[in-house]
Scaffold this motif. Structure first.
Motif, short mmCIF file in Angstrom:
data_model
loop_
_atom_site.label_atom_id
_atom_site.label_comp_id
_atom_site.label_asym_id
_atom_site.label_seq_id
_atom_site.Cartn_x
_atom_site.Cartn_y
_atom_site.Cartn_z
N THR A 275 -2.73 -7.17 0.74
CA THR A 275 -3.40 -5.52 -0.31
C THR A 275 -4.29 -5.85 -0.47
O THR A 275 -4.86 -4.44 -0.33
CB THR A 275 -1.86 -5.47 -0.90
OG1 THR A 275 -0.34 -6.28 -0.77
CG2 THR A 275 -1.35 -4.24 -1.20
N LEU B 146 0.89 -1.59 0.08
CA LEU B 146 -0.35 -0.48 -0.53
C LEU B 146 0.72 0.89 -0.12
O LEU B 146 0.73 2.20 -1.05
CB LEU B 146 -1.18 0.15 1.18
CG LEU B 146 -2.21 -1.12 1.07
CD1 LEU B 146 -2.61 -0.29 2.61
CD2 LEU B 146 -3.12 -0.86 0.60
N ALA C 214 -1.25 -2.24 5.39
CA ALA C 214 -2.26 -3.53 4.63
C ALA C 214 -2.94 -4.77 6.22
O ALA C 214 -4.40 -4.78 6.56
CB ALA C 214 -2.46 -4.75 3.50
N ASP D 76 3.66 -6.38 4.40
CA ASP D 76 2.19 -4.93 3.53
C ASP D 76 1.88 -4.82 5.70
O ASP D 76 1.06 -5.11 5.52
CB ASP D 76 1.96 -5.24 2.94
CG ASP D 76 1.27 -3.55 2.12
OD1 ASP D 76 1.00 -3.11 3.27
OD2 ASP D 76 -0.05 -4.29 1.14
N ILE E 67 -7.00 -2.43 0.00
CA ILE E 67 -7.39 -1.80 -0.89
C ILE E 67 -9.24 -1.76 -1.11
O ILE E 67 -9.76 -1.24 -0.90
CB ILE E 67 -6.91 -2.29 -2.45
CG1 ILE E 67 -5.95 -1.71 -2.13
CG2 ILE E 67 -7.55 -1.38 -3.51
CD1 ILE E 67 -4.53 -2.38 -4.06
#
Length: 305
Positions: free
Chosen positions: A131, A71, A176, A173, A135
């Motif tokens: 991720t 991200l 995330a 990540d 999103i």
């Protein structure tokens, strides 16, 4: 029989192969889509590998490409556990004619379409960096209500593998992972605490040899490279925890993610102080029936008579 409409989010990866296999062959699971994410190798390779495994299995599902990077951060260096191609150097053994068709839609749009069109809540198994899910939750928070649960392979309450405190997927990540943990969606967490018990012995490998099928032979090849670096086959645990939770030992807890840079980047931890008591946001899996795991892998690989 309870049915689990499922989206599998993965970064194939040798152990992802067995998560895809289990999701495909388990009668209770209706595998709707496989969404790739950058993780074990870059997004081009994880997408190619997802298409290859879906093609070899003739899986009647969507395959879509997801996020190519974390991200907010520059991606950390790729690991070597899964080989340069993600499949121990064996992806090249098959021609492009074996690849599953790639969806024209990206993973975010596939998630949205499936969730909107489903008449029942959808399950997600996420066995790579989180991720794509982060999103999704940022772009369409209203779709959280369409998700029955997210079963995650990631984290580790008692230990890490990239650092002493951080597991690979969450380290890759951490923002995330933090968003997903705070999402309010029902979460199941199969971290290193349980997945390090997800091993096969020489007995299971010999049984695979006896199967003499294309997929069992391919499985033995990719495992031979992978298990020389990591003996645990982590990702299938997230599938089994959905359909066979009674085979596991778990505890409902409040899990937090450290997003700071340094040795604790991506660390997942439980604050068990009474003064800081918080409502559990996650079911954390700590142990499982090892014989059940091994039998599940062999049953999935066993050729149909």
């Amino acid at each position: 029989m309870k049915k689990y409409p499922l989206i599998l989010d993965c970064d194939p990866g040798v152990d992802d192969v067995f998560a895809i296999l289990l999701a495909h062959v388990t009668p209770e699971i209706d595998l709707k889509a496989i969404c790739s994410v950058s993780g074990n190798v870059d997004i081009l390779k994880t997408t190619y590998n997802a298409r290859l495994i879906a093609g070899l299995l003739d899986a009647p599902c969507i395959v879509a490409e997801g996020a190519s990077r974390p991200l907010l951060r520059e991606p950390p260096p790729l690991g070597t556990v899964h080989g340069r191609d993600g499949l121990g150097g064996y992806a090249h053994e098959f021609g492009e004619d074996r690849l599953h068709t790639l969806s024209a839609l990206k993973a975010l749009d596939v998630y949205r379409k499936i969730l909107l069109e489903s008449e029942e809540p959808v399950y997600i198994a996420a066995v790579g960096p989180l991720t794509n899910l982060a999103i999704l939750f940022l772009a369409y928070p209203e779709l959280k209500s369409k998700i029955a649960a997210v079963s995650i392979m990631g984290g580790g309450i008692r230990r890490g593998n990239i650092t002493p405190y951080s597991e690979f997927n969450f380290h890759k990540d951490p923002e995330a992972a933090d968003i997903v943990m705070k999402s309010g969606v029902k979460l199941l967490l199969c971290g290193l605490d349980v997945t390090l018990r997800a091993t096969l012995t020489e007995k299971e490998i010999n049984t695979m040899k006896a199967y003499q099928s294309e997929f069992s032979e391919f499985s033995m090849k990719i495992l031979s490279s992978y298990t020389s670096k990591d003996t645990a086959i982590h990702d299938p645990c997230a599938i089994l925890a959905l359909t066979e939770p009674e085979k596991f030992v778990y505890e409902d807890q409040y899990v937090e993610i450290d997003t700071r840079e340094g040795i604790t980047r991506g660390m997942s931890y439980v604050d068990s102080r009474k003064s800081q008591e918080k409502k559990p946001n996650c079911r954390v899996f700590y142990d499982m029936d090892q014989g059940f795991f091994r039998k599940s892998i062999l049953d999935a690989l066993k050729p149909e008579v």
